[in-house]
Design a protein around this motif. Structure first.
Motif, PDB file in Angstrom:
ATOM      1  N   GLU A   1       0.827  -1.208   0.000  1.00 43.61           N
ATOM      2  CA  GLU A   1       0.000   0.000   0.000  1.00 43.61           C
ATOM      3  C   GLU A   1       0.862   1.259   0.000  1.00 43.61           C
ATOM      4  O   GLU A   1       0.513   2.259  -0.649  1.00 43.61           O
ATOM      5  CB  GLU A   1      -0.937  -0.010   1.215  1.00 43.61           C
ATOM      6  CG  GLU A   1      -2.072  -1.008   1.089  1.00 43.61           C
ATOM      7  CD  GLU A   1      -2.844  -1.197   2.385  1.00 43.61           C
ATOM      8  OE1 GLU A   1      -3.953  -1.739   2.339  1.00 43.61           O
ATOM      9  OE2 GLU A   1      -2.319  -0.808   3.468  1.00 43.61           O
TER      10      GLU A   1
ATOM     11  N   GLN B   1       1.998   1.519  -3.559  1.00 45.93           N
ATOM     12  CA  GLN B   1       0.881   1.851  -4.445  1.00 45.93           C
ATOM     13  C   GLN B   1       0.513   3.324  -4.342  1.00 45.93           C
ATOM     14  O   GLN B   1       0.221   3.976  -5.351  1.00 45.93           O
ATOM     15  CB  GLN B   1      -0.340   0.989  -4.091  1.00 45.93           C
ATOM     16  CG  GLN B   1      -0.254  -0.436  -4.607  1.00 45.93           C
ATOM     17  CD  GLN B   1      -1.415  -1.292  -4.129  1.00 45.93           C
ATOM     18  OE1 GLN B   1      -2.051  -0.993  -3.110  1.00 45.93           O
ATOM     19  NE2 GLN B   1      -1.688  -2.361  -4.861  1.00 45.93           N
ATOM     20  N   LEU B   2       0.540   3.874  -3.129  1.00 45.40           N
ATOM     21  CA  LEU B   2       0.197   5.277  -2.940  1.00 45.40           C
ATOM     22  C   LEU B   2       1.168   6.176  -3.696  1.00 45.40           C
ATOM     23  O   LEU B   2       0.757   7.119  -4.387  1.00 45.40           O
ATOM     24  CB  LEU B   2       0.196   5.624  -1.453  1.00 45.40           C
ATOM     25  CG  LEU B   2      -0.181   7.060  -1.082  1.00 45.40           C
ATOM     26  CD1 LEU B   2      -1.576   7.400  -1.608  1.00 45.40           C
ATOM     27  CD2 LEU B   2      -0.114   7.257   0.429  1.00 45.40           C
TER      28      LEU B   2
ATOM     29  N   HIS C   1       2.924   5.281  -6.240  1.00 43.15           N
ATOM     30  CA  HIS C   1       2.697   4.977  -7.660  1.00 43.15           C
ATOM     31  C   HIS C   1       1.552   5.817  -8.205  1.00 43.15           C
ATOM     32  O   HIS C   1       1.634   6.385  -9.309  1.00 43.15           O
ATOM     33  CB  HIS C   1       2.393   3.487  -7.802  1.00 43.15           C
ATOM     34  CG  HIS C   1       2.211   3.011  -9.206  1.00 43.15           C
ATOM     35  ND1 HIS C   1       0.999   3.065  -9.850  1.00 43.15           N
ATOM     36  CD2 HIS C   1       3.082   2.462 -10.104  1.00 43.15           C
ATOM     37  CE1 HIS C   1       1.120   2.565 -11.070  1.00 43.15           C
ATOM     38  NE2 HIS C   1       2.376   2.205 -11.250  1.00 43.15           N
ATOM     39  N   GLU C   2       0.481   5.949  -7.434  1.00 41.81           N
ATOM     40  CA  GLU C   2      -0.700   6.686  -7.878  1.00 41.81           C
ATOM     41  C   GLU C   2      -0.437   8.186  -7.990  1.00 41.81           C
ATOM     42  O   GLU C   2      -1.092   8.886  -8.766  1.00 41.81           O
ATOM     43  CB  GLU C   2      -1.866   6.430  -6.907  1.00 41.81           C
ATOM     44  CG  GLU C   2      -2.401   5.005  -6.980  1.00 41.81           C
ATOM     45  CD  GLU C   2      -3.347   4.684  -5.832  1.00 41.81           C
ATOM     46  OE1 GLU C   2      -3.662   5.606  -5.047  1.00 41.81           O
ATOM     47  OE2 GLU C   2      -3.774   3.522  -5.731  1.00 41.81           O
ATOM     48  N   LEU C   3       0.515   8.690  -7.226  1.00 32.96           N
ATOM     49  CA  LEU C   3       0.818  10.116  -7.231  1.00 32.96           C
ATOM     50  C   LEU C   3       1.752  10.517  -8.366  1.00 32.96           C
ATOM     51  O   LEU C   3       1.925  11.715  -8.631  1.00 32.96           O
ATOM     52  CB  LEU C   3       1.457  10.527  -5.889  1.00 32.96           C
ATOM     53  CG  LEU C   3       0.553  10.430  -4.656  1.00 32.96           C
ATOM     54  CD1 LEU C   3       1.360  10.709  -3.401  1.00 32.96           C
ATOM     55  CD2 LEU C   3      -0.618  11.404  -4.772  1.00 32.96           C
TER      56      LEU C   3
ATOM     57  N   GLN D   1       8.200   6.217  -8.479  1.00 41.13           N
ATOM     58  CA  GLN D   1       7.714   7.440  -9.133  1.00 41.13           C
ATOM     59  C   GLN D   1       8.590   7.847 -10.322  1.00 41.13           C
ATOM     60  O   GLN D   1       8.350   8.871 -10.936  1.00 41.13           O
ATOM     61  CB  GLN D   1       7.629   8.569  -8.112  1.00 41.13           C
ATOM     62  CG  GLN D   1       6.615   8.273  -7.013  1.00 41.13           C
ATOM     63  CD  GLN D   1       6.452   9.435  -6.058  1.00 41.13           C
ATOM     64  OE1 GLN D   1       5.878  10.470  -6.397  1.00 41.13           O
ATOM     65  NE2 GLN D   1       6.951   9.284  -4.858  1.00 41.13           N
TER      66      GLN D   1
END
Length: 238
Positions: A97, A100-101, A103-105, A149
């Motif tokens: 998680e 993933q966080l 990655h999403e940003l 990132q």
């Protein structure tokens, strides 16, 4: 081609002058180690680059653009990612998680599974919460969060701080893999052997000013510099 240039950078904490006309030039895909005793200004240099130092003078260019007055968020979006000494993993999120966080940003992230290839220790800990990881595992997770990132420039602040020697060796191997993937790295590090093993170019700063710069291969031959500026001492916070 230089990806980052610092020209006559002066940084302050309140009225306290910390960096004095600091100069630095980092070529793309280089691995640069910033050396100096505690209190020399290493961490402040990274914070100046990321925009978290309250105010500064001089000029900081990234890929030819002046980022001196940009916001922290704006600098991060340009592709500069910092792995702070404190690590700052989210304690109640799992390893996956946390990644993933990040990655999403990101605008153009790397694949999450690639992080588990680079950091096999984390692959076995996917469902573990951040607060239940060891210091070394948290450090690897912090680097993985930044790396996913897909940064143009990765800043590492004292990556081996507080780690046991056996964990330092594991981290050395992992970061060696990271730098082999064409990532430009600027690293501060108190462990001189660790820094010189990974670095290609070295800068030494003392009391906020440049005192030496050049290839790591040259610094290894300069026992006088290692003794004068890098021997253990001080303890003053940066």
């Amino acid at each position: 081609m230089n990806i980052l240039e610092l020209s006559e950078v002066n940084a302050y904490y309140g009225n306290s002058h910390v960096l004095f006309d600091l100069e630095m030039a980092i070529e793309e895909n280089d691995v640069v180690t910033l050396l100096g005793r505690n209190g020399a200004g290493k961490t402040t240099t990274l914070r100046s680059i990321t925009g978290t130092v309250p105010r500064r003078e001089g000029r900081i260019e990234f890929r030819g653009d002046d980022i001196s007055d940009m916001s922290v968020e704006g600098i991060s979006k340009r592709g500069i990612k910092l792995v702070p000494e404190e690590r700052r993993v989210f304690p109640t999120l799992t390893v996956v998680e946390n990644i993933q966080l990040a990655h999403e940003l990101a605008k153009d992230p790397r694949e999450i599974e690639e992080m588990f290839e680079i950091f096999p220790v984390l692959d076995d800990l996917r469902k573990n919460q951040g607060e239940n990881l060891s210091g070394g595992e948290q450090q690897m997770l912090s680097v993985a969060r930044a790396l996913v990132q897909n940064p143009d420039l990765l800043l590492l602040d004292e990556p081996t701080e507080g780690l046991a020697p056996v964990i330092v060796e594991d981290l050395r191997e992992v970061l060696g893999d990271v730098v082999d993937r064409d990532v430009t790295v600027l690293m501060t590090e108190q462990n001189v052997d660790f820094a010189l093993d990974l670095g290609e170019t070295a800068y030494i700063i003392d009391k906020g000013s440049n005192v030496w710069e050049g290839p790591v291969s040259n610094l290894r031959k300069r026992e006088d510099l290692l003794d004068e500026y890098l021997s253990v001492g001080g303890g003053e916070a940066e």
